[in-house]
Structures are given as structure tokens and as C-alpha cells.
Enzyme design. Structure first.
Site, PDB file in Angstrom:
ATOM      1  N   ASN A  90       8.571   6.198   8.277  1.00 57.49           N
ATOM      2  CA  ASN A  90       8.428   5.075   7.349  1.00 57.49           C
ATOM      3  C   ASN A  90       8.098   5.870   5.830  1.00 57.49           C
ATOM      4  O   ASN A  90       8.738   4.747   5.090  1.00 57.49           O
ATOM      5  CB  ASN A  90       7.050   4.527   7.844  1.00 57.49           C
ATOM      6  CG  ASN A  90       6.544   3.903   6.711  1.00 57.49           C
ATOM      7  OD1 ASN A  90       6.970   2.533   6.454  1.00 57.49           O
ATOM      8  ND2 ASN A  90       5.510   4.012   5.935  1.00 57.49           N
ATOM      9  N   TYR A 156      19.456   2.848  -3.307  1.00 57.35           N
ATOM     10  CA  TYR A 156      18.580   2.544  -2.262  1.00 57.35           C
ATOM     11  C   TYR A 156      19.283   2.032  -1.111  1.00 57.35           C
ATOM     12  O   TYR A 156      19.129   2.495  -0.027  1.00 57.35           O
ATOM     13  CB  TYR A 156      17.679   1.406  -2.712  1.00 57.35           C
ATOM     14  CG  TYR A 156      16.475   0.844  -1.670  1.00 57.35           C
ATOM     15  CD1 TYR A 156      15.445   1.709  -1.471  1.00 57.35           C
ATOM     16  CD2 TYR A 156      16.745  -0.116  -1.060  1.00 57.35           C
ATOM     17  CE1 TYR A 156      14.524   1.294  -0.688  1.00 57.35           C
ATOM     18  CE2 TYR A 156      15.902  -0.795  -0.118  1.00 57.35           C
ATOM     19  CZ  TYR A 156      14.747   0.284   0.053  1.00 57.35           C
ATOM     20  OH  TYR A 156      13.787  -0.467   1.129  1.00 57.35           O
ATOM     21  N   THR A 191       3.657  -5.226  -0.390  1.00 57.03           N
ATOM     22  CA  THR A 191       3.143  -4.083  -0.230  1.00 57.03           C
ATOM     23  C   THR A 191       3.049  -3.362  -1.807  1.00 57.03           C
ATOM     24  O   THR A 191       3.705  -4.042  -2.729  1.00 57.03           O
ATOM     25  CB  THR A 191       4.115  -2.936   0.400  1.00 57.03           C
ATOM     26  OG1 THR A 191       5.395  -2.891  -0.217  1.00 57.03           O
ATOM     27  CG2 THR A 191       4.294  -3.258   1.762  1.00 57.03           C
TER      28      THR A 191
END
Length: 251
Positions: A90, A156, A191
Site C-alpha cells: 500500500n 502518478y 485520507t
């Protein structure tokens, strides 16, 4: 008996966000949990949360871009618990968001090394104990940015497209060994990373509008998917990028 009792689960980047939620979910299923991340204080806090809930966990300081660190993480996992059954790779970064022509080589290296090389290294060392014991399950954290392009997120997206390709290829290599390898591809999840990435009201509203379900996801919703992919309920699934995106990519 809990589903994952006497099993061992490893979570990289398990100190916050999706990683922390998944580490706690593994613990609730009865697994011993190992957390590997760079931030020691937050990692130890997650371990304490797991222990407070009556489960067992350890923290190993780990930079997933460094082979020696990843090898040490796996060695300490096996030394502590004797095996490795599940891994959620992760650990990742969003990097600097902006037009591709304005990006630096340093930003490229940071994103690719963490998001892609880190998962390659993690699988390289995780698979070894799984082969010895005759099986296991690995889940890699990709993104909707791994299946579509996102403007101003070129590096990304490149890293996450790479994660999906890597997941599929290694899943095929291990398909007959008892090791299943899949990926989760989430949309925007509430998050700390998302708060950094969507820091302006304008961009936050823009991203929210991309989700037909009308909201961002919660870390626990991704954790539930990871747990399922590791479970016997997903025993015929490997090499699959599972979308958890509130309809983002269905449009």
C-alpha cells in the site's frame, strides 16, 4: 474461529489512511499484523491500536524504495511469526501535481520509485516465504489513475498503470503456485493524502463531481475489498484490478 486466525498479514504504509484501516481489518479477522513504513511514531501508534483491540502486531521501519529495507521487513516478519500469508502493498505517494512539462526529474523518481519500484521489491521478497509454505495472497494498491488518465497527474498515473501491469504479469507467473496477486483501484478516498492532493476548494469540488455516488470513499471501504481479495471467497481471482471508485470510471 476467526477467518484469518493464526495467519500473518503484512501491510506497507500501514501507519495511516487506507493502510491503517486495512491493518486493523486484518487484526479483526484474527491475523497477526506486521506494519512496514517510514514514519515510526505513526506506525507504532497503529500497532498499539491493534494491541488495544486484543490482537498482536509489530512495526518494522521500512523504506520500500530500498531493497535491503524490504528484505529486512520480510525477514523480521518470518522471524516473528514463522510465515507470511497475506500482503497489502500500500505504501505510496502522490508527488507534485501539475502539468507534465513542469515536472522535475526528482518528482518522477520519487513517485516511480515509491509507487512502482516499491511494489516490485515488496512482491519480490514476499513471494519467497509464500512459495515455501505453498501459497498466499498479495494485493497491490493501484488507483483509478491506473486505468484512466488524470489531468496534471501524469507521473502518478504512469506509476499506477505500471502497478496494474506488474500485478497481472506476476500473477501469471505465480498462478500455479497457490499465490494469488490482485490490485485495488480506488477513487478518491478520505485520507491525509487526498486532503493534500485536493487542497483547494475548486479541485475538491472538481474531484467530487467525478464520483456519481456523490461522495468520496472511506478507507474502510477499500480495506474491506483487500480483505475479501485475500480470503477464500476470492479463491478463483488473480491478476485482477478491482475498481472501488463510486462509479468514477463507469462514466
Amino acid at each position: 474461529m476467526k477467518e484469518f486466525e493464526n495467519k500473518v498479514a503484512l501491510v506497507t504504509g500501514g501507519n495511516s489512511g487506507i493502510g491503517q484501516a486495512t491493518a486493523l481489518a486484518f487484526a479483526r479477522k484474527g491475523a497477526y499484523v506486521v506494519i512496514g513504513s517510514r514514519r515510526v511514531e505513526e506506525g507504532e501508534q497503529t500497532v498499539q491500536l491493534i494491541k488495544d483491540a486484543g490482537s498482536e502486531a509489530i512495526f518494522v521501519k521500512t523504506d520500500v524504495t530500498q531493497a535491503a529495507d524490504v528484505e529486512n521487513l520480510i525477514n523480521k516478519t518470518v522471524k516473528a511469526y514463522g510465515r507470511l500469508d497475506y500482503a497489502f502493498n500500500n505504501a505510496g505517494v502522490e508527488g507534485i501535481i501539475g502539468p507534465s512539462i513542469e515536472q522535475s526529474e526528482d518528482n518522477w523518481n520519487n513517485i516511480i520509485d515509491t509507487n512502482l519500484k516499491g511494489i516490485w521489491l515488496s512482491m519480490k521478497y514476499e513471494i519467497l516465504p509464500m512459495l515455501k509454505q505453498g501459497g498466499g495472497a498479495i494485493v497491490n494498491n493501484a488507483s483509478v489513475g491506473g486505468v484512466i488518465g488524470i489531468m496534471y497527474g501524469s507521473i502518478y498515473c504512469a506509476s499506477k498503470h505500471g502497478v496494474i501491469g506488474l500485478t497481472k504479469a506476476v500473477a501469471l507467473e505465480q498462478a500455479q503456485t497457490g499465490i494469488r496477486i490482485n490490485a485495488v483501484c480506488s477513487g478518491a478516498i478520505e485520507t491525509p493524502m487526498a486532503k493534500r492532493a485536493y487542497s483547494t476548494e475548486e479541485f475538491h469540488a472538481h474531484m467530487l463531481a467525478k464520483h456519481p455516488i456523490g461522495r468520496f470513499g472511506q478507507p474502510e471501504e477499500v480495506a474491506n475489498a483487500v480483505i475479501w481479495l485475500c480470503s477464500d471467497g476470492a479463491s478463483f481471482i488473480t491478476g485482477h484490478p478491482l475498481l472501488i471508485d463510486g462509479g468514477f470510471t463507469a462514466q
